[in-house]
Design a protein around this motif. Structure first.
Motif, PDB file in Angstrom:
ATOM      1  N   HIS A  11       0.805  -1.216   0.000  1.00 41.81           N
ATOM      2  CA  HIS A  11       0.000   0.000   0.000  1.00 41.81           C
ATOM      3  C   HIS A  11       0.841   1.270   0.000  1.00 41.81           C
ATOM      4  N   ALA A  12       2.082   1.210   0.464  1.00 41.44           N
ATOM      5  CA  ALA A  12       2.958   2.380   0.508  1.00 41.44           C
ATOM      6  C   ALA A  12       4.390   1.891   0.571  1.00 41.44           C
ATOM      7  N   VAL A  13       5.318   2.669  -0.014  1.00 41.43           N
ATOM      8  CA  VAL A  13       6.733   2.302   0.015  1.00 41.43           C
ATOM      9  C   VAL A  13       7.572   3.533   0.332  1.00 41.43           C
ATOM     10  N   ALA A  14       8.780   3.284   0.826  1.00 43.31           N
ATOM     11  CA  ALA A  14       9.752   4.351   1.077  1.00 43.31           C
ATOM     12  C   ALA A  14      11.130   3.722   1.050  1.00 43.31           C
ATOM     13  N   MET A  15      12.138   4.549   0.760  1.00 50.57           N
ATOM     14  CA  MET A  15      13.533   4.105   0.776  1.00 50.57           C
ATOM     15  C   MET A  15      14.268   4.830   1.893  1.00 50.57           C
ATOM     16  N   HIS A  16      15.064   4.087   2.640  1.00 56.34           N
ATOM     17  CA  HIS A  16      15.807   4.632   3.767  1.00 56.34           C
ATOM     18  C   HIS A  16      16.811   5.683   3.275  1.00 56.34           C
ATOM     19  N   PRO A  17      16.929   6.836   3.961  1.00 50.47           N
ATOM     20  CA  PRO A  17      17.828   7.894   3.482  1.00 50.47           C
ATOM     21  C   PRO A  17      19.309   7.615   3.695  1.00 50.47           C
ATOM     22  N   ARG A  18      19.660   6.659   4.565  1.00 44.60           N
ATOM     23  CA  ARG A  18      21.071   6.446   4.901  1.00 44.60           C
ATOM     24  C   ARG A  18      21.548   5.011   4.697  1.00 44.60           C
ATOM     25  N   SER A  19      20.618   4.087   4.483  1.00 48.07           N
ATOM     26  CA  SER A  19      20.972   2.675   4.341  1.00 48.07           C
ATOM     27  C   SER A  19      20.234   2.092   3.140  1.00 48.07           C
ATOM     28  N   PRO A  20      20.759   1.018   2.539  1.00 49.80           N
ATOM     29  CA  PRO A  20      20.071   0.395   1.391  1.00 49.80           C
ATOM     30  C   PRO A  20      18.897  -0.458   1.843  1.00 49.80           C
ATOM     31  N   LEU A  21      17.915   0.199   2.448  1.00 47.44           N
ATOM     32  CA  LEU A  21      16.741  -0.494   2.969  1.00 47.44           C
ATOM     33  C   LEU A  21      15.481   0.035   2.297  1.00 47.44           C
ATOM     34  N   ALA A  22      14.545  -0.879   2.052  1.00 45.92           N
ATOM     35  CA  ALA A  22      13.236  -0.518   1.520  1.00 45.92           C
ATOM     36  C   ALA A  22      12.180  -0.840   2.567  1.00 45.92           C
ATOM     37  N   LEU A  23      11.203   0.052   2.707  1.00 47.82           N
ATOM     38  CA  LEU A  23      10.111  -0.156   3.653  1.00 47.82           C
ATOM     39  C   LEU A  23       8.798  -0.208   2.895  1.00 47.82           C
ATOM     40  N   GLY A  24       7.867  -1.011   3.406  1.00 42.15           N
ATOM     41  CA  GLY A  24       6.556  -1.089   2.788  1.00 42.15           C
ATOM     42  C   GLY A  24       5.485  -1.385   3.813  1.00 42.15           C
ATOM     43  N   ILE A  25       4.267  -0.902   3.540  1.00 42.39           N
ATOM     44  CA  ILE A  25       3.085  -1.299   4.298  1.00 42.39           C
ATOM     45  C   ILE A  25       2.415  -2.390   3.476  1.00 42.39           C
ATOM     46  N   CYS A  26       2.353  -3.596   4.021  1.00 43.37           N
ATOM     47  CA  CYS A  26       1.877  -4.750   3.266  1.00 43.37           C
ATOM     48  C   CYS A  26       0.752  -5.447   4.033  1.00 43.37           C
ATOM     49  N   GLY A  27      -0.148  -6.067   3.273  1.00 39.45           N
ATOM     50  CA  GLY A  27      -1.170  -6.881   3.908  1.00 39.45           C
ATOM     51  C   GLY A  27      -2.566  -6.474   3.516  1.00 39.45           C
ATOM     52  N   GLY A  28      -3.523  -7.242   3.975  1.00 37.40           N
ATOM     53  CA  GLY A  28      -4.931  -6.956   3.729  1.00 37.40           C
ATOM     54  C   GLY A  28      -5.508  -6.195   4.905  1.00 37.40           C
ATOM     55  N   ALA A  29      -6.400  -6.856   5.654  1.00 34.06           N
ATOM     56  CA  ALA A  29      -7.006  -6.204   6.812  1.00 34.06           C
ATOM     57  C   ALA A  29      -5.978  -5.982   7.922  1.00 34.06           C
ATOM     58  N   ASP A  30      -5.052  -6.923   8.067  1.00 35.29           N
ATOM     59  CA  ASP A  30      -4.001  -6.803   9.089  1.00 35.29           C
ATOM     60  C   ASP A  30      -2.708  -6.370   8.403  1.00 35.29           C
ATOM     61  N   ARG A  31      -2.489  -5.070   8.343  1.00 31.07           N
ATOM     62  CA  ARG A  31      -1.325  -4.537   7.648  1.00 31.07           C
ATOM     63  C   ARG A  31      -0.113  -4.479   8.557  1.00 31.07           C
ATOM     64  N   LEU A  32       1.048  -4.807   7.971  1.00 32.88           N
ATOM     65  CA  LEU A  32       2.302  -4.791   8.701  1.00 32.88           C
ATOM     66  C   LEU A  32       3.274  -3.832   8.033  1.00 32.88           C
ATOM     67  N   VAL A  33       4.206  -3.308   8.824  1.00 39.97           N
ATOM     68  CA  VAL A  33       5.319  -2.525   8.301  1.00 39.97           C
ATOM     69  C   VAL A  33       6.497  -3.476   8.144  1.00 39.97           C
ATOM     70  N   CYS A  34       7.003  -3.603   6.910  1.00 40.38           N
ATOM     71  CA  CYS A  34       8.097  -4.524   6.640  1.00 40.38           C
ATOM     72  C   CYS A  34       9.313  -3.753   6.132  1.00 40.38           C
ATOM     73  N   GLN A  53      -5.230  -0.149  10.196  1.00 44.73           N
ATOM     74  CA  GLN A  53      -5.077   0.418   8.858  1.00 44.73           C
ATOM     75  C   GLN A  53      -4.018   1.500   8.715  1.00 44.73           C
ATOM     76  N   PRO A  54      -2.726   1.166   8.909  1.00 46.62           N
ATOM     77  CA  PRO A  54      -1.693   2.132   8.498  1.00 46.62           C
ATOM     78  C   PRO A  54      -1.785   2.334   6.985  1.00 46.62           C
ATOM     79  N   SER A  55      -1.682   3.583   6.546  1.00 50.80           N
ATOM     80  CA  SER A  55      -1.943   3.892   5.138  1.00 50.80           C
ATOM     81  C   SER A  55      -0.802   4.597   4.439  1.00 50.80           C
ATOM     82  N   ALA A  56       0.120   5.216   5.173  1.00 46.87           N
ATOM     83  CA  ALA A  56       1.219   5.950   4.547  1.00 46.87           C
ATOM     84  C   ALA A  56       2.409   5.952   5.492  1.00 46.87           C
ATOM     85  N   LEU A  57       3.611   5.990   4.913  1.00 47.82           N
ATOM     86  CA  LEU A  57       4.813   6.095   5.733  1.00 47.82           C
ATOM     87  C   LEU A  57       5.755   7.112   5.122  1.00 47.82           C
ATOM     88  N   GLU A  58       6.454   7.825   5.997  1.00 48.66           N
ATOM     89  CA  GLU A  58       7.419   8.840   5.600  1.00 48.66           C
ATOM     90  C   GLU A  58       8.661   8.677   6.453  1.00 48.66           C
TER      91      GLU A  58
END
Length: 337
Positions: A11-34, A53-58
């Motif tokens: 549902h949402a993605v972001a890239m870490h500003p200092r490390s080669p890491l990718a973040l995402g909000i994933c899932g259906g009704a039970d959403r997780l931050v991965c 329902q997490p919907s956005a990450l910054e």
């Protein structure tokens, strides 16, 4: 490279500003931050926010990166140490929609990471939006609209927000359901009229805005409605460029992202993802990488995170040699009248 999302849409993605890491909000009704290592594809952490329902990450940069997690009900959480499995820490949380009439719709957000500023608004079709600018250093509201931030001609709520990331973070933008945009300066009282009102695409709700400086006090607003357009504040708010070609058909462009330092614009359609070099109007097309619901640039490496509704999160690497000169780089110049 496709990352393992446990067969759940992103549902949402972001890239870490200092490390080669990718973040995402994933899932259906039970959403997780991965969190994944963007080079190896290994998942390094996954956690629940504890709020529905997490919907956005910054991501905010600093001595250490910090994560802002927005939820549809209006709660915004501030997390630290999220890069390490099981060691994430909730620093603070607050309600950005304190009035009952503001709830019941989506929570719109935009962030200026270097300036530590967050812009929020509730989006309900039956109510005008109250816009709030938050000072994240003090966890306090620094500016709030008095109802006039939304132009009187707009009968629906705000549909997207943006903040100036290159300057001091004072300029904020609103996209509206009637196809117009409004820009405000948070240094002047909220009762003052906006510094710019422009009808970008009549009758078509604006789905996304990004703001970048264009010399002097001017700015260019890149908006996504049924097509992608560039609007210059120095031209009275008149659009002057429009994405051309088959990906510009109605509802074809589904997501966009801007790399502010390199002036790269990524636009995603159903079949391909296009990278536009705004300084030269050259373009690279990545076939087979379409269908994106959200995209994000890495500031560290030439990487793009692409979240898709078909249960995949892709990491793509691009290179300057990918760009080729095309007529206006896939853009059409809109003549002035």
């Amino acid at each position: 490279m496709a990352l393992n999302t446990s067969r759940a849409p992103t549902h949402a993605v972001a890239m870490h500003p200092r490390s080669p890491l990718a973040l995402g909000i994933c899932g259906g009704a039970d959403r997780l931050v991965c969190v994944w290592d963007a080079r190896s594809g290994v998942r390094v952490n996954c956690f629940a926010s504890g709020v529905a329902q997490p919907s956005a990450l910054e991501l905010l940069d600093g001595t250490r990166a910090h994560l802002l997690l927005a939820h549809s009900g209006g709660v915004v959480q501030h997390w630290s140490n999220f890069e390490h499995a099981g060691r994430q820490r909730l620093v603070s949380a607050w309600d950005t929609l304190p009035e009952p009439h503001e709830r019941g719709g989506a929570l719109l957000t935009a962030v200026a990471p270097a300036q530590r500023r967050l812009l929020t608004a509730g989006s309900r079709p039956d109510a005008a939006s109250t816009i709030r600018l938050w000072d994240l250093e003090r966890a306090a509201c620094a500016w709030v609209s008095d109802g006039r931030a939304v132009p009187p001609a707009a009968t629906a709520a705000a549909t997207c927000l943006c903040l100036d990331q290159a300057g001091a973070g004072h300029l904020l933008g609103l996209g509206l359901a009637d196809g117009s945009l409004a820009l405000h300066d948070s240094r002047v009282p909220s009762a003052a009229p906006p510094s710019l009102r422009a009808l970008v695409e009549p009758g078509v709700p604006l789905a996304q805005l990004v703001l970048l400086p264009s010399g002097g006090d001017g700015h260019v607003v890149v908006s996504r409605g049924s097509v992608v357009r560039c609007t210059d504040t120095r031209r009275g708010g008149r659009p002057f460029l429009q994405l051309a070609g088959e990906e510009a058909e109605a509802a074809e462009v589904r997501a966009l992202a801007l790399h502010h330092e390199k002036l790269l614009l990524a636009t995603a359609g159903p079949r391909a993802l296009h990278l536009h070099q705004l300084s030269s109007w050259s373009r690279a097309s990545l076939e087979g990488s379409g269908g994106a619901a959200c995209i994000a640039f890495s500031r560290l490496e030439p990487l793009l995170a692409i979240g898709r509704a078909d249960e995949q999160l892709l990491i793509l690497r691009y290179a300057p040699s990918d760009f080729r000169a095309e007529t206006a780089g896939g853009w059409t110049v809109i003549p002035s009248h």
